[in-house]
Design a protein around this motif. Structure first.
Motif, short mmCIF file in Angstrom:
data_model
loop_
_atom_site.label_atom_id
_atom_site.label_comp_id
_atom_site.label_asym_id
_atom_site.label_seq_id
_atom_site.Cartn_x
_atom_site.Cartn_y
_atom_site.Cartn_z
N LEU A 123 -34.30 -41.07 1.01
CA LEU A 123 -33.68 -40.49 -0.19
C LEU A 123 -32.27 -41.00 -0.48
CD1 LEU A 123 -34.71 -38.61 -2.39
CD2 LEU A 123 -33.58 -36.73 -1.24
N PRO A 124 -31.38 -41.08 0.53
CA PRO A 124 -30.03 -41.59 0.23
C PRO A 124 -30.06 -42.99 -0.35
CG PRO A 124 -30.10 -40.71 2.45
CD PRO A 124 -31.50 -40.70 1.94
N PHE A 125 -31.07 -43.76 0.05
CA PHE A 125 -31.19 -45.12 -0.45
C PHE A 125 -31.44 -45.13 -1.95
CE2 PHE A 125 -34.17 -48.64 -1.43
CZ PHE A 125 -33.30 -49.69 -1.25
N TRP A 126 -32.06 -44.09 -2.45
CA TRP A 126 -32.35 -44.02 -3.88
C TRP A 126 -31.12 -43.60 -4.69
CZ3 TRP A 126 -37.23 -44.66 -6.33
CH2 TRP A 126 -38.27 -44.96 -5.46
N SER A 127 -30.25 -42.80 -4.08
CA SER A 127 -29.09 -42.37 -4.85
C SER A 127 -28.04 -43.49 -4.84
CB SER A 127 -28.53 -41.08 -4.28
OG SER A 127 -27.97 -41.32 -3.02
N SER A 128 -27.14 -43.42 -5.76
CA SER A 128 -26.25 -44.55 -6.01
C SER A 128 -25.42 -44.97 -4.80
CB SER A 128 -25.31 -44.18 -7.14
OG SER A 128 -24.30 -45.15 -7.25
#
Lengths: 296, 272
Positions: A123-128
C-alpha cells in the motif's frame, strides 16, 4: 489451405501485438540513450538547443571529450559518484536487515493473514513517493514532531539536527524502497520455507542451523533481486537528497539535476548521465539475469 | 521458540509502524489550526479552504489528472500487449529485446530517463518540427513509457496463471485471433489490466523528475508545484493537499482490490 491462412493470420496477429511495444520502447526508451551518448560529446552553446550539433556546417563531425575530462578532473563529480554508491550500498544493507525479518514473519504467518500483511507492505508503494518523503520532513524538522516530543519530555534542551544530513537520506531511502526488498524476499521464502524447515527440525537440526543451511541459501535469489531493486534506483536518487539531505550530501542525481537545470550545461549533464549508466550497468545485468531466470 | 516468534512479529509490527506513522501524522496535522505542526491548535479545515482558493494548485492538479488518465490508458494498452507477448507467445524474434526493454525502465534512475527523453523531443523537433512545445503531450508520452513496464509485468504474471485450453479450442474451431483475444483472453487478464491501469495512474500522478525534464515553461504538474513549495520546508496547505491525494489513492486501491477479489471468486466459482 484453410489452416495455412489461419496460421498466417495468427502470425500477423502476434507480429502486431509484440510489435507495438517493441516499436514504442525502441523509439522512446532505447533511441534516447543514443542521443544522450551523442550529446555528451558536444560543446555547450547559447542557442536552442543549447549544444553544438554532431555534424557541423561543412559536413565534418564535431565531437569533443571536454565534458569527460572536466568530469574526471572535477572533485565534485567524483565525490558525487562515490557518495551515491556509498549511500545506495549502505541503504541497501539497511533495507536487507530491516526487510528480511519482515518477509520472514509474513511468510510464516497463517495463510489467511498473509494477503493482508502483504497488502499492507504494498500500500505505501501506491501512495505518493514525494509526499511520503514530505511526511518525514514534518517529523524530522527543527520544529518537527520528534523534536517537540523530546523537548516536552525534557530529554533534550535544544532541538536536534535530524534533517539535512546523510542520516536523513538513509532513512528516506530505506523508507521509500523497503517494500521493494520485502516483496522478492517474501516470494522466495514463501515458496521453499515451510516444508523443508519442518523436515530439518524433525530430524533434530537446531533452529539457527536450519536458518544458515536451508533458509538463507534458498532465499539468495530474493536477496539479490531485492538488493538490485533498491541499489540501482537509489544510486540515481534525486528527490530524497534534495529534500532531506544537507548541502554536503553529495549524490550524483542531484549533481546532474543541478548541472542541467541551474547551470544549463546539457552536454556536461549528458556526460554525467553516460558515466552514471556505466556505474549501474553491472548491477543492471545481474538484475536482468535474475529476472530472465525467474521468468523463462 | 515462542520468544523468537514474538521477536520476529514485534519486528514486523515495528515495520508497519515505520510505514504508516509518518503518513497518519501528516493527515492529522492537515486538520491542525496551528501553523506550527508540532502543536495542536484545534481542529480546522482552514488549509483545505486555502487550497481551493489557489488557482495555481487547481491548474496543476487538473493538468496532472489529465496526464495521468491518458497515460494510464496508453500504458495499459501498450504494456498489456507487451505482457501478453512475453507471457503467451513463447519464443519469438525480438523477445530478448522486449524482455530487456520492459525490465530496464523499472530500475532505471529517473534522471537518466528524463534527460534522455528530453533530448529525444528536442531532436524530433529539429527534425520534424514536432512537438512544437513541451507540455501535456510530451509529459504523457514520457509517462506511458515508464508506466507500461509495470503493466507488462503485472499482465505477464497474470497470463502465467491462466489456462489456455479454451483459447486454443476457439482457434482450432476457426476463431479469428483478434476475436479470440476479445472474447476469451481479455476477460481472463482483465483484473491485471485494471490493476495495471491503476498503478500507472498513481505512478503518473506522482512523477516529479521525468516530468520536470520533459515539460516546458508554464506546464507545471502537481508534484512539480509541490516540490517547489516544500523545498523550503513544511507548509500547512501542502499537508491538506497531501491528505487529499493520499485519501483518493487509498480509496482507489481499496476499491480495485475489492473488485479484483470479487472477480477472482466468481472465476473460481464458475470453474467446472
Amino acid at each position: 489451405m484453410n489452416s495455412l491462412r489461419r496460421s498466417a493470420a495468427l502470425a500477423g496477429f502476434r507480429l502486431v501485438i509484440a510489435g507495438i511495444p517493441i516499436l514504442w520502447l525502441g523509439l522512446f526508451f532505447l533511441a534516447p540513450f543514443l542521443l544522450v551518448f551523442r550529446t555528451s560529446f558536444a560543446d555547450p552553446v547559447i542557442a536552442q538547443p543549447p549544444f553544438t550539433p554532431l555534424f557541423d556546417a561543412a559536413g565534418g563531425i564535431h565531437a569533443t571529450l571536454d565534458n569527460y575530462t572536466l568530469l574526471l578532473n572535477d572533485s565534485l563529480f567524483l565525490s558525487s559518484y562515490l557518495g551515491s554508491v556509498r549511500i545506495a550500498a549502505i541503504s541497501t544493507l539497511l533495507c536487507l536487515i530491516a526487510g528480511y525479518p519482515m518477509a520472514y514473519a509474513i511468510a510464516r504467518s497463517p495463510q489467511p493473514w498473509r494477503t493482508l500483511l502483504l497488502l499492507l507492505v504494498i500500500l505505501p508503494f501506491w501512495s505518493s513517493f514525494l509526499l511520503r518523503i514530505y511526511a518525514w520532513m514534518g517529523l524530522l524538522g527543527t520544529h518537527g514532531v520528534i523534536n517537540s516530543l523530546l523537548l516536552d519530555l525534557g530529554l533534550i534542551q535544544r532541538p536536534l539536527a535530524l534533517m539535512y544530513n546523510d542520516a536523513a537520506v538513509y532513512l528516506g531511502i530505506v523508507y521509500t524502497y523497503l517494500p521493494f526488498m520485502v516483496l522478492p524476499l517474501y516470494a522466495v521464502l514463501e515458496k521453499h520455507e515451510i516444508a523443508l524447515r519442518e523436515a530439518a527440525l524433525d530430524l533434530g537440526a537446531r533452529p539457527l542451523r536450519v536458518f544458515t543451511d536451508i533458509t538463507l541459501p534458498l532465499s539468495m535469489p530474493g536477496v539479490v533481486a531485492g538488493s538490485m531493486l533498491v541499489f540501482i534506483p537509489a544510486i540515481g536518487e534525486f528527490v530524497i537528497p534534495a529534500l532531506l539531505g544537507g548541502l554536503d550530501t553529495r549524490m550524483i542525481g542531484r549533481a546532474l539535476f543541478d548541472e542541467f537545470f541551474i547551470n544549463r550545461d546539457w552536454p556536461l549533464a549528458a556526460a554525467v548521465a553516460t558515466v552514471l549508466l556505466l556505474v549501474i550497468v553491472l548491477p543492471l545485468m545481474v538484475f536482468q539475469r535474475g529476472q530472465a531466470r525467474a521468468h523463462p | 521458540m515462542k520468544g523468537r516468534s514474538l521477536a520476529i512479529y514485534s519486528w514486523l509490527a515495528f515495520g508497519y509502524a515505520f510505514f504508516y506513522v509518518p503518513i497518519v501524522l501528516l493527515v492529522v496535522n492537515s486538520f491542525n489550526a496551528s501553523r506550527i505542526g508540532s502543536h495542536w491548535g484545534g481542529f480546522s479545515l482552514h488549509w483545505y479552504q486555502q487550497l481551493l482558493d489557489d488557482p495555481q494548485i487547481l491548474a496543476a492538479a487538473w493538468l496532472s489528472l489529465r496526464v495521468a488518465f491518458i497515460s494510464a490508458c496508453g500504458a495499459t494498452l501498450i504494456g498489456g500487449c507487451a505482457g501478453l507477448a512475453l507471457g503467451r507467445f513463447g519464443v519469438f524474434r525480438g523477445r530478448m529485446a522486449l524482455t530487456g526493454m520492459v525490465a530496464a525502465p523499472l530500475v532505471m534512475p529517473e534522471i537518466i530517463t528524463g534527460l534522455s527523453l528530453l533530448l529525444l523531443f528536442v531532436a524530433l523537433k529539429s527534425l520534424t518540427g514536432w512537438p512544437e512545445s513541451r507540455g501535456f503531450t510530451t509529459i504523457t508520452i514520457a509517462h506511458i513509457t515508464f508506466c507500461m513496464s509495470y503493466v507488462a509485468v503485472v499482465v505477464q504474471a497474470r497470463v502465467a496463471t491462466l489456462d489456455f485450453s479454451l483459447e486454443e479450442a476457439a482457434m482450432d474451431l476457426g476463431g479469428r485471433p483478434f476475436r479470440v483475444l476479445l472474447d476469451i483472453t481479455l476477460p481472463g487478464i482483465a483484473p491485471a489490466l485494471l490493476s495495471g491501469w491503476l498503478l500507472s495512474f498513481t505512478l503518473s500522478l506522482d512523477d516529479l523528475v521525468i516530468s520536470s525534464f520533459v515539460s516546458g515553461p508554464g506546464a507545471n504538474t502537481l508534484p512539480m508545484l509541490i516540490f517547489s513549495k516544500v523545498k523550503l520546508g513544511v507548509t500547512p496547505d501542502i499537508n491538506a493537499l497531501a491528505s487529499i491525494i493520499i485519501a483518493v489513492v487509498t480509496a482507489g486501491v481499496v476499491i480495485a482490490g475489492v473488485l479484483m477479489l470479487r472477480a477472482e471468486r466468481k472465476r473460481v466459482a464458475q470453474r467446472p
